[in-house]
Structure formats: C-alpha cells, structure tokens
Design a protein around this motif. Structure first.
Motif, PDB file in Angstrom:
ATOM      1  N   ALA A 153      -2.634  -3.407  -4.053  1.00 32.23           N
ATOM      2  CA  ALA A 153      -3.716  -3.270  -3.060  1.00 32.23           C
ATOM      3  C   ALA A 153      -4.439  -4.602  -2.880  1.00 32.23           C
ATOM      4  N   THR A 175      -2.559   1.305  -6.962  1.00 30.57           N
ATOM      5  CA  THR A 175      -3.442   0.216  -6.504  1.00 30.57           C
ATOM      6  C   THR A 175      -2.940  -1.161  -6.937  1.00 30.57           C
ATOM      7  N   ARG A 207       0.862  -1.185   0.000  1.00 32.47           N
ATOM      8  CA  ARG A 207       0.000   0.000   0.000  1.00 32.47           C
ATOM      9  C   ARG A 207       0.890   1.224   0.000  1.00 32.47           C
TER      10      ARG A 207
END
Ligand SMILES: Cc1ncc(C[n+]2csc(CCOP(=O)(O)OP(=O)(O)O)c2C)c(N)n1
Ligand SMILES: [Mg+2]
Length: 245
Positions: A100, A97, A55
């Motif tokens: 993620a 992302t 992240r």
C-alpha cells in the motif's frame, strides 16, 4: 521476556546456550553504530529490498475478518496512520497492506488492553493533517470506548472500524495454549460477548460519532470511502465471524 506463561514452557525468548551481545544501548549513538556496521560488512551501496506497490481488489460478498483487512488495504489513503488493536481479526492486515502507499502502523504491544482507540486519538491530535484509522476488536473497544467522545468533541479525522465478532476470541486460543482443552461451558461463556448484544452503532451515535453497521463487503467499501471523504470521526461496525470458537 515474553509476557505469557504456559505450563511447562519457558517464557524467555533467548534459547539456552545462546549468548547475547549488545550492539548499541538505547541511549548510545544508534545511527553511528549502524553506519559503522554497514561499513564493516560493506553494505553501504546495497539497495534495500522494497515491497512492490500493489493494492488488493475491493472485496465482494459476505464479510469475513480477512475481507475487512482486504477492503482497508484497497482504499486507505497515502500517509494514513493505522492504530491496530484488531487482535485475531487483523491477522491478514499486513499481507493486504504490504504494497500500500506509505503509511504508519501503531501496533498493539500486548500486556494490556484498550490502547487502540486512545492511541488513535493521540495520533489524530498530533497529526491533524493525516487520516487516522483505528482497527478495534469489540472486546478491546469496550475498555476505552469513551475515546469516541473525544473524537467527536475534537472533530478528529478518524475512522474507527470495530470488528464485532461478539467474542474475546483470542482468549479461546489462549485457553488451548494453556492446555485447558476441555474447557467447560462456564469458562467458554466468559469469553462469549454475543448473548448480551453490543450495538456499536448506537454507542457511537451516543458519543456523537456518525456510525454505520455493515454486513456485506460492498457496504463496507462504500462506508470506508465515505468515512475517508468526509472530515471528522466515523465509526463502521463490521459483523464478522470469529476466527476461534
Ligand atoms: C486489563 C486486561 N484485561 C484483560 C486482558 C485479557 N485480554 C487479552 S485480549 C482480550 C480480548 C480481546 O477481544 P477482542 O478485542 O474482541 O479481540 P478478538 O480476540 O475477538 O479478536 C482480553 C480480555 C488484558 N490483556 N488486559
Ligand atoms: Mg472480539
């Protein structure tokens, strides 16, 4: 075919001299064909490369479109569904992302405008068990803004992030691409949404969606976390500089 056409440029995607072979038609057995292909190239046992989980840190300081994408990558929950019509502001979304937790992205297919909010409504109706995010450019949002009312009426668990760069920014890029380098002030004014200011907080509240405007990354992080924690729809208007002048 590509749907944009530029003077003097071919608008088809297959280069001259390239022969196209169809592996499998959409109505044929796609899975079986891919399995046969994997056997043919001896790929059954090959482990596919998987992105390493990571992240980004939460951003700090004055907001840019990149930092908004970073904030979304930092906080969105597992199994989220993202409807992305952020256009120029979302260029770095996939970078932030990639590692993620597992999620789905419903991308802009192009050729039309305003799909992002209704697609988010559809996703939230179809999957009430999953949090939905709509990432919207200010210009695109205005084509289907009444989706906010449906979100409020149905109490859909949706977080709408409006990237307000006060511009149809991507069309400035398109102006350059068509070779209109010396576009005059009249042409440029058509792409500028700043002079008659759109207040998305008032618009959102008017449709019954709790709405907030943020100017800093710290405020954005907090607004996103609140929107994720509370059920029902939320709108966050982020005022960001335009990537294209
Ligand atoms: C029906 C329709 N009208 C106009 C367009 C042209 N168009 C493509 S992108 C765009 C503006 C997008 O602006 P915004 O959502 O604010 O994103 P930004 O470019 O600022 O990142 C427009 C008007 C279109 N694709 N479809
Ligand atoms: Mg815009």
């Amino acid at each position: 075919m590509s749907f944009f056409a530029y003077p003097g440029k071919e608008s088809y995607l297959v280069p001259d001299g390239c022969e196209v072979h169809e592996l499998v038609a959409p109505t044929d057995d796609i899975q079986g064909t891919l399995e046969a292909l994997a056997d043919a190239v001896d790929a059954r046992e090959v482990e596919p490369p998987v992105a390493r989980p990571f992240r980004p840190d939460k951003p700090t300081g004055p907001l840019t479109a990149d930092k908004v994408c970073q904030a979304i990558g930092a906080v969105f929950p597992e199994r989220a569904i993202i409807s992305d019509e952020s256009n120029t502001s979302g260029l770095s979304l996939s970078a932030h992302t990639a590692g993620a937790p597992r999620h789905d992205v419903l991308t802009l297919t192009g050729g039309a405008i305003g799909q992002g909010l209704p697609v988010a409504v559809g996703a939230a109706v179809a999957r009430p068990d999953r949090p939905v995010f709509a990432l919207e450019g200010d210009g695109s949002a205005m084509y289907t803004i009444q989706s906010l009312w449906t979100m409020a009426r149905e109490q859909l668990d949706s977080t709408v992030v409006i990237f307000n760069n006060r511009s149809y920014a991507i069309l400035n890029l398109e102006l350059q691409r068509v070779g209109a380098g010396a576009a005059g002030p009249k042409a440029k004014a058509q792409l500028d949404l700043g002079d008659t200011h759109l207040d998305f907080v008032q618009i959102g509240e008017g449709f019954g969606v709790p709405s907030v405007r943020v100017d800093t990354a710290e405020e954005l992080n907090e607004a996103l976390e609140r929107a994720i924690a509370e059920p029902g729809p939320h709108l966050v208007e982020v005022v960001v500089p335009s990537l294209a002048i």
